[in-house]
Structure formats: C-alpha cells, structure tokens
Design an enzyme around this catalytic site. Structure first.
Site, PDB file in Angstrom:
ATOM      1  N   HIS A  82       0.862  -1.183   0.000  1.00 54.64           N
ATOM      2  CA  HIS A  82       0.000   0.000   0.000  1.00 54.64           C
ATOM      3  C   HIS A  82       0.897   1.230   0.000  1.00 54.64           C
ATOM      4  CE1 HIS A  82      -3.974   1.846   0.811  1.00 54.64           C
ATOM      5  NE2 HIS A  82      -3.260   2.809   1.376  1.00 54.64           N
ATOM      6  N   ASP A 161     -14.042   2.923   7.416  1.00 49.06           N
ATOM      7  CA  ASP A 161     -12.938   3.765   6.934  1.00 49.06           C
ATOM      8  C   ASP A 161     -13.407   4.620   5.765  1.00 49.06           C
ATOM      9  OD1 ASP A 161     -10.154   4.673   6.465  1.00 49.06           O
ATOM     10  OD2 ASP A 161     -10.430   3.552   4.619  1.00 49.06           O
ATOM     11  N   ARG A 168     -13.381  13.043   6.897  1.00 51.28           N
ATOM     12  CA  ARG A 168     -12.129  13.765   7.202  1.00 51.28           C
ATOM     13  C   ARG A 168     -11.769  14.720   6.084  1.00 51.28           C
ATOM     14  NH1 ARG A 168      -8.281   9.004   7.485  1.00 51.28           N
ATOM     15  NH2 ARG A 168      -6.697  10.603   7.405  1.00 51.28           N
ATOM     16  N   LYS A 187      -7.722  -1.099   6.237  1.00 52.12           N
ATOM     17  CA  LYS A 187      -7.971  -1.646   4.889  1.00 52.12           C
ATOM     18  C   LYS A 187      -7.092  -2.865   4.633  1.00 52.12           C
ATOM     19  CE  LYS A 187      -7.506   2.390   2.736  1.00 52.12           C
ATOM     20  NZ  LYS A 187      -7.943   3.688   3.197  1.00 52.12           N
TER      21      LYS A 187
END
Ligand code: URA
Length: 434
Positions: A82, A161, A168, A187
């Site tokens: 990631h 999320d 956010r 994730k």
C-alpha cells in the site's frame, strides 16, 4: 453508552475504551450517529490524539466493520502493498505483475484517486474493457487461475474507513498520523494479507511533508501491525518530484507498459526494486534483498513480468491490443508544450500543485462523485537536478479543453523552481523501517 459522553471524553483529553470506540464505529456505519457528531469526535481525535491501544482498537473496529477477506488458501505469507499516496504513482501496476510472475500470489484491492493523489483503479479503467468490479468469488478464482487479481476495493471492505475518510476530507482532518495509520491498516487487515509492505511517501507531493513525520507514521503503522500480528515493513520514498514521467491515467498506463518492457525511469526502477524485494522476502520466497532485486530484473528482462500483465488485463476483460500497441490508447485532443523562459537547473518542484493541476485538467476528482477524464494529464521531461535550456519544452500538457490546457501550462511553470546553481538529483529511497 452514548455518543455525547464519548465526544466529551475525547474533547477532555481522556482515553477511550475499546467498547466506546467499537460503539462509535458500529453506530456511525449504521447511521445511528450523525455526521456532525462524528465530525466532532474526529476533530477531537485530530487535536488530542490517541494512545497506541486506542489506535489499535480504532483500526480493528474499522477493519471488521464490513467483510474481511480470507486469503488463507494462498498460504500463511500472503503479502500486500500500500502507498500513502503520491503524484504519478503507478508503482502498483508495475510491481504486482512482476511479483505474480515470480509465482507469488497477488490478491490486490486498490482504490480510486481522491484529491491530488491518483488511484490504481482509475488507471486500470483507462484500459478499454478492464473490469475492476468483481465479486469476491471471481476475485479469488482469478488469483487461483493466473496468480493475480487487481480489483476495486468495493467489496464492502472496511466501510467505516470509507465513511470516516470521506468525512475527514470535508473537515480538514486528513493529514493526521493516527487517523492515516488506522485508515491504511484497517484496509490492509480487511483485505486479508498477513504481511504488509507500505510505501510511505515523503515530500511536497505527499501527506507527510517531512522525513520526521513520515518516520512517525511508519513507526506507528509497524506498531499497529505488530499489535495485530501482521508483519509490516515501511519503505520511505521521495515525493519531492512525481514518480516517473507521467501524471494522468492513460499516460501512466503507457509508462507502466514501457516499464514492464524494461524502459524504466531511475526512480521507478529504484522504488519497484526496493518494494518488490521486500515483498519477496516477507512472502518467504527469498531472504537476500539483493538476490531478490535480481529476480525482479530477470523477470522484466525475460518478458515474464510483461506477459503476466497481459494475462491479467485479458483475464479481467481488458482488450490487450491496447497494451500490445499503446498508440491505440486515446489521448487528449491537445498536447501543449510547456516552454522554459529561463535557463538553469531544476532546484525543486511543487509536486502537490502539479497533482492539483492534473486534477483540474480532469485526471482526478475534486469530489468523490466527479467523473474523470482518462485522456488528460501531464508529461514531465525534467526532474530535480536536470538542466533546462532557455526555450526548451520541459513538460507537456494533455487537455481536452484548450482554455484549461493553456492555464495549466502557465501553472506548471510556477511549479518549477529553476536556479543557476547546479543541484543534485534526488534519492528515491529515503529509508526502510521494520
Ligand atoms: N491513504 C489512506 O488510505 N488513508 C488515509 O487516511 C490517507 C492516505
């Protein structure tokens, strides 16, 4: 339990219990808590922080808020990768076929771009026919059949999320280390890997602008990994220039194909080799990092990595003619040169601004629901340390709207700081933290 007490507790710098965090996440996903209440709590977390224990509980509650993939049929060492996000970041598309060509299973869920950073799924969708939406069954079958599947993270993985990240974004709470760490790790936990290689980007085109902040984020994600039993390694990479030479979906796919055929920019090559060799090691397929790098180079040189990419595209419904001959891929109507009004050396590049320009051209989303234009973007011919002559074309804008294209040309000139003094080329790998 009620949300008002939880908000007040965090507002007053107290530590939340696992039950309180679980209650918040569950109730927010079920829409029993309003966005304004969630915003208040997230802002309190942003300002007052969380302990490691709270971060772990927050991460796990988000990870288990939806489906959790079971990849145990592929062994104990399923490794995932990631990136914390960047501009021109096409590394996943190059790296994953390489890893799969070495016989290491790749079951990779990726996301779309938001803001100035790009997303792997958008890039894949610029290949005509490529199907990013797959059921879990199909996703797993593809890995069983050809060793690789690259799909959209839409299988209701970590829905908390998704909701909190979007929230956010609207309340200026993205650039916060505990929130970024828990978002990424939730994730990764939900997508089933038990070993994780993280690319933590640092610089003007990254969320972490300084090496100190990037190290703090990396160390926190490693601690979360350890707390949840998932070995995690972070590679810190330089985002003070875009990765490679292209920004924009189709342009990046063209660069990916060239890279898999062996023509890689030095930074792309360094990042691919470092992340790849760490992935091979974590997957239990080679202890020696230098030997692993050679394995990667070998599979690029002998065509196996490129052939795996063709197999992946074909297996997910993509038309491989566009890969075999990338000139068939449609690019924007206007290709406008960016011509230098100065002579000198590139001292620095405002990468975030470059990413935003590409976004305004249509390559990215300003809002989640925005349509994107795969044909537009930017080619940069000069990076930090390179010499630019007077009147030299140092970048190209690909635009479908001439007015936007011309505006982008002027803005790109402002992104480049060109000085008389010679400057050094940037290092791509800034550190490895385990
Ligand atoms: N990438 C993520 O997945 N989450 C964040 O919060 C930031 C970057």
């Amino acid at each position: 339990m009620n949300i008002l007490d939880i908000i007040a507790k965090k507002r007053d710098k107290k530590i939340l219990t696992r039950q309180e965090i679980q209650y918040f996440i569950d109730s927010y996903v079920k829409e029993e808590i309003t966005d304004y209440q969630a915003s208040a709590l997230i802002m309190a977390i942003y300002i007052n922080g969380m302990t490691d224990e709270e971060i772990k509980d927050f991460t796990l509650a988000m990870a288990y808020s939806g489906e959790v993939l079971d990849l145990s049929m592929f062994g104990e060492n399923v490794v995932d990768k990631h990136s914390t996000g960047g501009v021109g970041d096409k590394i996943t598309l190059i790296l994953m076929p390489i890893i799969a060509s070495l016989g290491i299973p790749v079951a990779k869920m990726s996301g779309r771009g938001l803001g100035f950073t790009g997303g792997t799924i958008d890039k894949l969708e610029s290949i005509p026919g490529y199907e990013t939406n797959q059921s879990i069954e199909k996703f797993i079958k593809n890995v069983e059949n050809i060793g690789i599947s690259l799909s959209c993270a839409n299988l209701n993985l970590a829905p908390a999320d998704k909701k909190i990240y979007a929230l956010r974004d609207t309340i200026s709470c993205v650039d916060n280390i505990p929130l970024i760490a828990s978002s990424i790790m939730s994730k990764k936990i939900a997508s089933g890997a038990n070993k994780i290689v993280l690319e933590v980007t640092v610089g003007s085109g990254a969320f972490m602008k300084t090496i100190e902040k990037a190290e703090e984020l990396a160390n926190l994600m490693i601690r979360i990994g350890n707390l949840v039993g998932k070995e995690t390694i972070c590679v810190l990479t330089n985002m003070n220039e875009p990765i490679g030479y292209s920004i924009g979906n189709t342009l990046e796919v063209i660069e990916v194909v060239e890279a898999l055929r062996g023509y890689m920019e030095h930074d792309v090559r360094d990042i691919v080799l470092e992340l790849g060799s760490q992935m091979i090691k974590l997957s239990g397929n080679g202890e020696d990092i230098e030997v692993n790098k050679n394995k990667i180079l070998q599979n690029i040189n002998n065509g196996r990595a490129y052939n795996k990419f063709i197999e992946l595209v074909s297996n997910q419904g993509g038309d491989i003619q566009f890969i075999q001959n990338t000139e068939k891929l449609k690019l924007a109507k206007y290709k406008i040169p960016v011509c230098s009004e100065k002579e000198g050396y590139v001292n620095s590049i405002n990468v975030e601004k470059l990413g935003k320009i590409s976004c305004y051209l249509g390559a990215g989303r300003l809002k989640k629901e925005d349509e994107i234009d795969n044909e537009v973007g930017i080619i940069v011919k000069k990076k930090v340390g390179d010499k630019i002559n007077l009147n030299e074309d140092f970048a190209y804008v690909y635009a479908n709207n001439l007015k936007l294209g011309n505006k982008a040309v002027e803005q790109i000139k402002e992104c480049y700081n060109i000085t008389k003094e010679k400057t050094k080329k940037l290092k791509s790998i800034l550190g490895i933290i385990k």
